[in-house]
Scaffold this motif. Structure first.
Motif, mmCIF file in Angstrom:
data_model
loop_
_atom_site.group_PDB
_atom_site.id
_atom_site.type_symbol
_atom_site.label_atom_id
_atom_site.label_comp_id
_atom_site.label_asym_id
_atom_site.label_seq_id
_atom_site.Cartn_x
_atom_site.Cartn_y
_atom_site.Cartn_z
ATOM 1 N N SER A 155 0.825 -1.212 0.000
ATOM 2 C CA SER A 155 0.000 0.000 0.000
ATOM 3 C C SER A 155 0.852 1.252 0.000
ATOM 4 C CB SER A 155 -0.939 0.009 1.211
ATOM 5 O OG SER A 155 -1.782 -1.103 1.242
ATOM 6 N N MET A 156 1.791 1.312 0.935
ATOM 7 C CA MET A 156 2.558 2.541 1.115
ATOM 8 C C MET A 156 3.591 2.757 0.019
ATOM 9 S SD MET A 156 1.129 4.085 3.433
ATOM 10 C CE MET A 156 2.316 5.446 3.355
ATOM 11 N N SER A 157 4.183 1.675 -0.497
ATOM 12 C CA SER A 157 5.135 1.868 -1.590
ATOM 13 C C SER A 157 4.417 2.387 -2.824
ATOM 14 C CB SER A 157 5.869 0.557 -1.903
ATOM 15 O OG SER A 157 4.964 -0.452 -2.305
ATOM 16 N N ALA A 158 3.195 1.881 -3.084
ATOM 17 C CA ALA A 158 2.418 2.396 -4.213
ATOM 18 C C ALA A 158 2.026 3.851 -3.969
ATOM 19 C CB ALA A 158 1.169 1.547 -4.431
ATOM 20 N N ALA A 159 1.543 4.156 -2.775
ATOM 21 C CA ALA A 159 1.113 5.520 -2.474
ATOM 22 C C ALA A 159 2.266 6.516 -2.572
ATOM 23 C CB ALA A 159 0.485 5.570 -1.079
ATOM 24 N N VAL A 160 3.412 6.159 -1.990
ATOM 25 C CA VAL A 160 4.541 7.099 -1.950
ATOM 26 C C VAL A 160 5.264 7.170 -3.290
ATOM 27 C CG1 VAL A 160 6.797 7.552 -0.903
ATOM 28 C CG2 VAL A 160 4.866 6.846 0.530
ATOM 29 N N PHE A 161 5.683 6.024 -3.821
ATOM 30 C CA PHE A 161 6.461 6.042 -5.061
ATOM 31 C C PHE A 161 5.657 6.604 -6.232
ATOM 32 C CE2 PHE A 161 9.078 2.425 -3.171
ATOM 33 C CZ PHE A 161 10.136 3.269 -2.852
ATOM 34 N N LEU A 162 4.371 6.257 -6.323
ATOM 35 C CA LEU A 162 3.571 6.755 -7.441
ATOM 36 C C LEU A 162 3.261 8.243 -7.291
ATOM 37 C CD1 LEU A 162 1.125 3.780 -8.066
ATOM 38 C CD2 LEU A 162 3.168 4.411 -9.361
ATOM 39 N N THR A 163 3.041 8.701 -6.062
ATOM 40 C CA THR A 163 2.848 10.142 -5.857
ATOM 41 C C THR A 163 4.100 10.909 -6.257
ATOM 42 O OG1 THR A 163 1.288 9.769 -4.033
ATOM 43 C CG2 THR A 163 2.302 11.949 -4.182
ATOM 44 N N LEU A 164 5.258 10.424 -5.809
ATOM 45 C CA LEU A 164 6.521 11.067 -6.183
ATOM 46 C C LEU A 164 6.725 11.001 -7.690
ATOM 47 C CD1 LEU A 164 8.978 9.773 -3.413
ATOM 48 C CD2 LEU A 164 7.554 11.826 -3.423
ATOM 49 N N GLY A 165 6.366 9.869 -8.299
ATOM 50 C CA GLY A 165 6.543 9.709 -9.734
ATOM 51 C C GLY A 165 5.678 10.659 -10.535
ATOM 52 N N VAL A 166 4.402 10.765 -10.174
ATOM 53 C CA VAL A 166 3.486 11.653 -10.907
ATOM 54 C C VAL A 166 3.918 13.110 -10.777
ATOM 55 C CG1 VAL A 166 1.129 12.545 -10.985
ATOM 56 C CG2 VAL A 166 1.527 10.092 -10.760
ATOM 57 N N ILE A 167 4.267 13.508 -9.568
ATOM 58 C CA ILE A 167 4.676 14.904 -9.362
ATOM 59 C C ILE A 167 5.998 15.199 -10.064
ATOM 60 C CG2 ILE A 167 5.483 16.519 -7.595
ATOM 61 C CD1 ILE A 167 3.303 15.477 -5.783
ATOM 62 N N SER A 168 6.938 14.265 -10.001
ATOM 63 C CA SER A 168 8.220 14.469 -10.693
ATOM 64 C C SER A 168 8.019 14.505 -12.206
ATOM 65 C CB SER A 168 9.192 13.347 -10.329
ATOM 66 O OG SER A 168 9.458 13.336 -8.949
ATOM 67 N N MET A 184 9.446 3.766 -13.659
ATOM 68 C CA MET A 184 10.325 3.414 -12.548
ATOM 69 C C MET A 184 9.588 3.454 -11.212
ATOM 70 S SD MET A 184 13.235 2.509 -13.722
ATOM 71 C CE MET A 184 12.241 1.768 -15.026
ATOM 72 N N ALA A 185 8.702 4.420 -11.040
ATOM 73 C CA ALA A 185 7.908 4.497 -9.809
ATOM 74 C C ALA A 185 7.002 3.281 -9.686
ATOM 75 C CB ALA A 185 7.080 5.783 -9.797
ATOM 76 N N ALA A 186 6.348 2.921 -10.793
ATOM 77 C CA ALA A 186 5.472 1.747 -10.783
ATOM 78 C C ALA A 186 6.273 0.473 -10.546
ATOM 79 C CB ALA A 186 4.707 1.663 -12.103
ATOM 80 N N ALA A 187 7.443 0.374 -11.154
ATOM 81 C CA ALA A 187 8.280 -0.818 -10.981
ATOM 82 C C ALA A 187 8.692 -0.994 -9.525
ATOM 83 C CB ALA A 187 9.517 -0.714 -11.874
ATOM 84 N N ALA A 188 9.034 0.106 -8.861
ATOM 85 C CA ALA A 188 9.428 0.027 -7.450
ATOM 86 C C ALA A 188 8.273 -0.501 -6.606
ATOM 87 C CB ALA A 188 9.863 1.405 -6.957
ATOM 88 N N ALA A 189 7.062 0.020 -6.852
ATOM 89 C CA ALA A 189 5.897 -0.426 -6.087
ATOM 90 C C ALA A 189 5.589 -1.900 -6.356
ATOM 91 C CB ALA A 189 4.684 0.441 -6.430
ATOM 92 N N VAL A 190 5.695 -2.315 -7.611
ATOM 93 C CA VAL A 190 5.409 -3.710 -7.971
ATOM 94 C C VAL A 190 6.425 -4.657 -7.333
ATOM 95 C CG1 VAL A 190 5.405 -5.352 -9.891
ATOM 96 C CG2 VAL A 190 4.184 -3.184 -10.108
#
Length: 232
Positions: A155-168, A184-190
């Motif tokens: 949950s948290m890796s998707a929430a944090v990494f994807l939020t950072l990815g979209v904003i970046s 890369m953000a999605a890959a980290a969460a997966v």
């Protein structure tokens, strides 16, 4: 000769096209959030009814057999799992928020922090609400504590990494750069989620529910960020 179709068949003015685009994107994002939340509710209902137990057990035993046969695999999975730990995600959140403040992107910085904190609070409330126990420690790589559904790491890796990815990604102009950052953000969460299944510390349905919840959370907060910027 093949027929060519006009890009703007209705002959709308550029201003009108921009207006329609500004309306379509929030609607599409809102629909995506609703679909992801529906997916989470669907997985949760299946978990409560015990419908996922058979496949959860099959994947759990398969993961243990593979770890036993390939000790290096477990070592790699533990490293990947660490990317979704509270310590690592907190570091990424603080580091990113600090950088955004330095470049005067206060709205983005606030959203990054709020997405992380509210996501952690939500998961901490949902776990006791469902009260699902973790897999038997005999089938896990190590003893993990706490309740199981939804997976906090997923949950948290998707929430944090994807939020950072979209904003970046929103700060870049080239499509290739945006796609790379998001990928890369999605890959980290997966990878974090898969590592929890591979290590036997979570049921596969825990991770699936966590991905749906975390992705919805990231997308929702990203929409809030862009809405605040538009109002300014």
């Amino acid at each position: 000769m093949p027929r060519s179709f006009p890009l703007n068949p209705l002959k709308l003015s550029p201003e009108r096209v921009d207006t329609l685009r500004s309306l379509a994107l929030p609607l599409a994002g809102g629909l995506a959030v609703l679909l992801l939340l529906f997916a989470f509710v669907l997985v949760a209902s299946e978990v409560i009814e015990g419908e996922t137990h058979a496949i959860d057990m099959a994947l759990l035993r398969a993961a243990k057999d593979f770890r036993d046969a390939h000790p290096l695999f477990a070592h790699v999975m533990r490293d990947l799992s660490g990317l979704g730990s509270t310590t690592v995600l907190t570091f990424f959140t603080v580091a990113t928020a600090g950088y955004l403040l330095l470049v005067s992107a206060r709205t983005h910085a606030l959203v990054v922090v709020m997405a992380s904190l509210s996501g952690a609070l939500l998961v901490s409330l949902l776990k006791p609400a469902f009260g699902r126990l973790r897999p038997d420690v005999a089938l896990a790589d190590y003893t993990a504590y706490g309740l199981s559904f939804p997976s906090g790491h997923a949950s948290m890796s998707a929430a944090v990494f994807l939020t950072l990815g979209v904003i970046s990604a929103s700060t870049r102009t080239r499509l290739a750069e945006r796609l790379y950052i998001l990928a890369m953000a999605a890959a980290a969460a997966v990878l974090v989620g898969l590592s929890r299944i591979a290590l036997g510390v979570h049921w596969a349905s825990d991770v699936l529910g966590g991905w749906a919840l975390g992705t919805a959370w990231a997308l929702g907060w990203s929409m809030v960020s862009f809405w605040l910027l538009r109002r300014r």
